[in-house]
Design a protein around this motif. Sequence first.
Motif, mmCIF file in Angstrom:
data_model
loop_
_atom_site.group_PDB
_atom_site.id
_atom_site.type_symbol
_atom_site.label_atom_id
_atom_site.label_comp_id
_atom_site.label_asym_id
_atom_site.label_seq_id
_atom_site.Cartn_x
_atom_site.Cartn_y
_atom_site.Cartn_z
ATOM 1 N N ILE A 170 0.839 -1.202 0.000
ATOM 2 C CA ILE A 170 0.000 0.000 0.000
ATOM 3 C C ILE A 170 0.876 1.255 0.000
ATOM 4 O O ILE A 170 0.674 2.182 -0.799
ATOM 5 C CB ILE A 170 -0.933 0.021 1.221
ATOM 6 C CG1 ILE A 170 -1.934 -1.136 1.155
ATOM 7 C CG2 ILE A 170 -1.659 1.356 1.309
ATOM 8 C CD1 ILE A 170 -2.935 -1.034 0.036
ATOM 9 N N VAL A 171 1.855 1.294 0.901
ATOM 10 C CA VAL A 171 2.735 2.463 1.002
ATOM 11 C C VAL A 171 3.513 2.674 -0.287
ATOM 12 O O VAL A 171 3.633 3.809 -0.783
ATOM 13 C CB VAL A 171 3.717 2.303 2.186
ATOM 14 C CG1 VAL A 171 4.744 3.433 2.186
ATOM 15 C CG2 VAL A 171 2.955 2.291 3.504
ATOM 16 N N ALA A 172 4.023 1.596 -0.872
ATOM 17 C CA ALA A 172 4.821 1.702 -2.094
ATOM 18 C C ALA A 172 3.992 2.241 -3.260
ATOM 19 O O ALA A 172 4.443 3.108 -4.008
ATOM 20 C CB ALA A 172 5.413 0.340 -2.459
ATOM 21 N N VAL A 173 2.769 1.731 -3.404
ATOM 22 C CA VAL A 173 1.898 2.184 -4.501
ATOM 23 C C VAL A 173 1.530 3.651 -4.321
ATOM 24 O O VAL A 173 1.604 4.447 -5.272
ATOM 25 C CB VAL A 173 0.629 1.309 -4.576
ATOM 26 C CG1 VAL A 173 -0.375 1.924 -5.551
ATOM 27 C CG2 VAL A 173 0.985 -0.102 -5.002
ATOM 28 N N LEU A 174 1.138 4.031 -3.106
ATOM 29 C CA LEU A 174 0.740 5.419 -2.854
ATOM 30 C C LEU A 174 1.901 6.381 -3.084
ATOM 31 O O LEU A 174 1.760 7.410 -3.747
ATOM 32 C CB LEU A 174 0.212 5.559 -1.428
ATOM 33 C CG LEU A 174 -1.134 4.890 -1.131
ATOM 34 C CD1 LEU A 174 -1.494 5.049 0.336
ATOM 35 C CD2 LEU A 174 -2.232 5.480 -2.017
ATOM 36 N N PHE A 175 3.061 6.047 -2.520
ATOM 37 C CA PHE A 175 4.203 6.946 -2.650
ATOM 38 C C PHE A 175 4.717 6.989 -4.082
ATOM 39 O O PHE A 175 5.181 8.032 -4.555
ATOM 40 C CB PHE A 175 5.327 6.503 -1.710
ATOM 41 C CG PHE A 175 6.438 7.521 -1.597
ATOM 42 C CD1 PHE A 175 6.290 8.650 -0.806
ATOM 43 C CD2 PHE A 175 7.630 7.354 -2.289
ATOM 44 C CE1 PHE A 175 7.299 9.586 -0.700
ATOM 45 C CE2 PHE A 175 8.650 8.289 -2.189
ATOM 46 C CZ PHE A 175 8.493 9.405 -1.392
ATOM 47 N N ARG A 176 4.619 5.870 -4.783
ATOM 48 C CA ARG A 176 5.107 5.817 -6.161
ATOM 49 C C ARG A 176 4.360 6.800 -7.053
ATOM 50 O O ARG A 176 4.955 7.442 -7.910
ATOM 51 C CB ARG A 176 4.954 4.401 -6.709
ATOM 52 C CG ARG A 176 5.431 4.247 -8.151
ATOM 53 C CD ARG A 176 5.356 2.820 -8.622
ATOM 54 N NE ARG A 176 5.958 2.678 -9.940
ATOM 55 C CZ ARG A 176 6.124 1.534 -10.567
ATOM 56 N NH1 ARG A 176 5.736 0.415 -9.997
ATOM 57 N NH2 ARG A 176 6.678 1.486 -11.763
ATOM 58 N N TYR A 177 3.049 6.908 -6.838
ATOM 59 C CA TYR A 177 2.246 7.738 -7.733
ATOM 60 C C TYR A 177 1.870 9.103 -7.151
ATOM 61 O O TYR A 177 1.251 9.913 -7.834
ATOM 62 C CB TYR A 177 0.970 6.983 -8.142
ATOM 63 C CG TYR A 177 1.272 5.768 -8.976
ATOM 64 C CD1 TYR A 177 1.679 5.893 -10.304
ATOM 65 C CD2 TYR A 177 1.176 4.491 -8.440
ATOM 66 C CE1 TYR A 177 1.980 4.787 -11.069
ATOM 67 C CE2 TYR A 177 1.472 3.365 -9.203
ATOM 68 C CZ TYR A 177 1.870 3.520 -10.510
ATOM 69 O OH TYR A 177 2.168 2.415 -11.260
ATOM 70 N N VAL A 178 2.230 9.351 -5.893
ATOM 71 C CA VAL A 178 1.868 10.632 -5.287
ATOM 72 C C VAL A 178 2.571 11.792 -5.994
ATOM 73 O O VAL A 178 2.055 12.917 -6.040
ATOM 74 C CB VAL A 178 2.211 10.645 -3.782
ATOM 75 C CG1 VAL A 178 3.714 10.703 -3.544
ATOM 76 C CG2 VAL A 178 1.514 11.816 -3.082
ATOM 77 N N GLY A 179 3.745 11.526 -6.553
ATOM 78 C CA GLY A 179 4.473 12.578 -7.256
ATOM 79 C C GLY A 179 3.716 13.128 -8.439
ATOM 80 O O GLY A 179 3.827 14.318 -8.777
ATOM 81 N N PHE A 180 2.922 12.279 -9.096
ATOM 82 C CA PHE A 180 2.142 12.740 -10.249
ATOM 83 C C PHE A 180 1.012 13.663 -9.814
ATOM 84 O O PHE A 180 0.651 14.593 -10.532
ATOM 85 C CB PHE A 180 1.548 11.535 -10.996
ATOM 86 C CG PHE A 180 2.571 10.674 -11.665
ATOM 87 C CD1 PHE A 180 3.115 11.039 -12.888
ATOM 88 C CD2 PHE A 180 3.012 9.502 -11.070
ATOM 89 C CE1 PHE A 180 4.059 10.250 -13.518
ATOM 90 C CE2 PHE A 180 3.953 8.702 -11.683
ATOM 91 C CZ PHE A 180 4.487 9.083 -12.908
ATOM 92 N N VAL A 181 0.469 13.396 -8.647
ATOM 93 C CA VAL A 181 -0.688 14.155 -8.182
ATOM 94 C C VAL A 181 -0.277 15.456 -7.508
ATOM 95 O O VAL A 181 -0.892 16.504 -7.712
ATOM 96 C CB VAL A 181 -1.520 13.292 -7.202
ATOM 97 C CG1 VAL A 181 -2.720 14.086 -6.680
ATOM 98 C CG2 VAL A 181 -1.962 12.018 -7.877
ATOM 99 N N ILE A 182 0.786 15.406 -6.712
ATOM 100 C CA ILE A 182 1.162 16.556 -5.894
ATOM 101 C C ILE A 182 2.366 17.306 -6.439
ATOM 102 O O ILE A 182 2.345 18.530 -6.580
ATOM 103 C CB ILE A 182 1.449 16.101 -4.447
ATOM 104 C CG1 ILE A 182 0.212 15.420 -3.857
ATOM 105 C CG2 ILE A 182 1.861 17.283 -3.582
ATOM 106 C CD1 ILE A 182 0.432 14.849 -2.467
#
Length: 244
Positions: free
Chosen positions: A204-216
């Motif tokens: 969960i942490v890996a998926v969220l952090f991996r794609y958070v850069g695109f959103v934020i």
Amino acid sequence: MQEKYPQKPGLDFILKQAFYYWNRTLVYQMIFSIVYFAVFLLVYFYVADRFGIYDRLSGLLVEYLQAGPKGIGNLNKGLQAISSSENYAYTALGLFLVSAFLYPLNLGFFQIYKKIDLNEQVEISDLFVGYNGLNFFRYTSYFVFYFFVAEMLKVTIVLPFVWIMLTMLISPLMFFQNKTIFEGISSGWKALKTFFVEIFVCTIVAVLFRYVGFVIFLVGALFTFPFWNAMIYSLYKTIFTEES
């Protein structure tokens, strides 16, 4: 290397270790992302233009922007028509092939993280170790296998996520222990049964952090996108240990 069940790692240690490896390799994270997206987008624009998908998508978007919210119906119909066309299938095939080609790029981080553990000099060439010799064919074959199983499971809600957790450690097992795909699945299943909570949370942490850069962060995605590999290595290193 051998499995070291039944000892339980601390979840906080696994997470801190993953962020440690990621933080130590930010330059290589950026190089990875630039190479990955440059190749992927180049192929995407080529095949999408070659089969007319790019023009059709652009036209639909322009029509929707002109019509506003009331044009959502026509947009959905247009997208459905495009996705069911033969040219779209060719475009999707092209993107699948380039994704398979780029997958071995991830294995370079395992080489880099291992060198960090051994206090050895890291080089840019380490990032491309997945393309050396037979490595390329082994890891692209694994990607193809993983992809088609995932495609079959996507009709369900839970099984795709279980498949991700089950296969999370296969690539380092192949890389460090020279295991086959099915040997990796067997070891991954044993690990999942013993460390389910750790693997679940880390996924969960890996998926969220991996794609958070695109959103934020937008440009920050160049650094967060490869984070998945640091989490995989941290889990692998904690669950498996070298033979003396």
